[in-house]
Write an enzyme that holds these catalytic residues in place. Structure first.
Site, mmCIF file in Angstrom:
data_model
loop_
_atom_site.group_PDB
_atom_site.id
_atom_site.type_symbol
_atom_site.label_atom_id
_atom_site.label_comp_id
_atom_site.label_asym_id
_atom_site.label_seq_id
_atom_site.Cartn_x
_atom_site.Cartn_y
_atom_site.Cartn_z
ATOM 1 N N LYS A 228 14.081 26.566 54.089
ATOM 2 C CA LYS A 228 13.175 25.395 54.061
ATOM 3 C C LYS A 228 14.202 24.275 53.945
ATOM 4 C CE LYS A 228 8.669 27.248 53.433
ATOM 5 N NZ LYS A 228 7.743 28.046 52.433
ATOM 6 N N ARG A 263 9.037 36.293 51.731
ATOM 7 C CA ARG A 263 8.755 35.895 53.145
ATOM 8 C C ARG A 263 9.936 35.407 53.614
ATOM 9 N NH1 ARG A 263 6.649 31.901 55.683
ATOM 10 N NH2 ARG A 263 5.366 32.256 57.348
#
Ligand code: PMM
Length: 286
Positions: A228, A263
């Site tokens: 991210k 994840r």
């Protein structure tokens, strides 16, 4: 290593996932425009191949999504979302051997995905005030991930304003858990998620990751930090696919703080890191 959840089990339809260690969820994005791997697995055959490779690399779960959630991404309609994910879920559920999750905010897509073989609903807009999603989870007995976010992927960038991000996310996650209780969803079905990168700045994401152990006292926690933007900002790496080291660092941190699931895109590197850290955590060197 997964402090507090040694005996916990995630009830996911007919399957169960033990949280005796932190579980690795591999990401399969069937999208042309995800920030992290946009377009690589847009073709159903390639997406299935990718999912099978992630399982061979050690993934305990697979998460299949058909709509990009990057800030400002154009939404897709339910028919197109279903067209993208259902064949991939059907094939992976038949072949991959691990529980398959559908990453969707739409109850109709979630229901069709469970009929196609998914056993977890990864709901990034937890219930969205919509009893239909809760009904899918209740009626099918699927596992569910309740993620924190504000606004929608189209509007969330303007919603990243908090006086105390950890306390406010905690209150919102408690409210999602209470809603799930009221809708008759079993606590064993539910995993919560602070929603890293969803209406959060880099500072907010760091505070939330630092609070993984605190949030884990509410319910088992899933963390999605992989590749991210905040990792890019911390590591000064604009290329999302080159953020493997930072992503693995975040996953190891979360595991050491008791996260139930991480994840991730880079399953092989994450599994290697968690295996070694888990081994070392069982020994004392002094
Ligand atoms: N992040 C993305 C998509 N779905 N679901 C959950 N539960 N948690 C997350 O952090 C999350 C998610 C972001 O997009 P990506 O699939 O490209 O990483």
């Amino acid at each position: 290593m997964a402090d507090g959840y040694g005996k916990r089990v995630w009830r996911c339809g007919g399957r169960s996932v033990s949280f005796d260690r932190t579980r690795v969820m591999g990401i399969v994005n069937v999208t042309p425009d995800s920030f992290s791997d946009g377009g690589l697995y847009f073709d159903a055959g390639r997406a299935v191949e990718h999912g099978l490779r992630l399982v061979a690399e050690g993934a305990d779960l697979l998460d299949v999504g058909g709509e990009s959630t990057r800030p400002g991404a154009a939404g897709v309609g339910p028919d197109e979302e279903a067209r993208r994910v259902l064949p991939v879920i059907r094939a992976l559920a038949a072949q991959c051997g691990v529980p398959v999750s559908v990453d969707t905010r739409r109850p109709e897509v979630a229901r069709a995905a469970v009929e196609a073989g998914a056993c977890i609903v990864n709901d990034i807009l937890p219930f969205a005030g919509d009893a239909a999603m809760a009904a899918v989870v209740r009626e099918t007995g699927a596992g569910v991930v309740l993620m924190h976010m504000r606004g929608t992927p189209q509007t969330m960038a303007g919603c990243a304003v908090y006086a105390d991000v950890v306390a406010e996310v905690e209150v919102a996650l408690r409210a999602s858990l209470a809603y799930a209780d009221a809708e008759g969803i079993g606590r064993g079905q539910v995993v919560i998620d602070p929603g890293i990168g969803f209406a959060k700045t880099t500072a907010h994401n760091v505070s939330l990751l630092a609070a993984t152990a605190r949030l884990s006292r509410l319910a088992p926690v899933l963390v999605g930090a992989s590749r991210k933007r905040f990792i890019g900002e911390l590591c000064r790496e604009p290329d999302a696919s080159a953020r493997v080291g930072g992503s693995v660092g975040a996953a190891v941190w979360c595991a050491l703080q008791g996260a139930a699931v991480v994840r991730v895109h880079d399953v092989k590197a994450t599994c290697q890191a968690l295996t070694v850290v888990c081994e070392l955590a069982g020994h004392r060197g002094d």
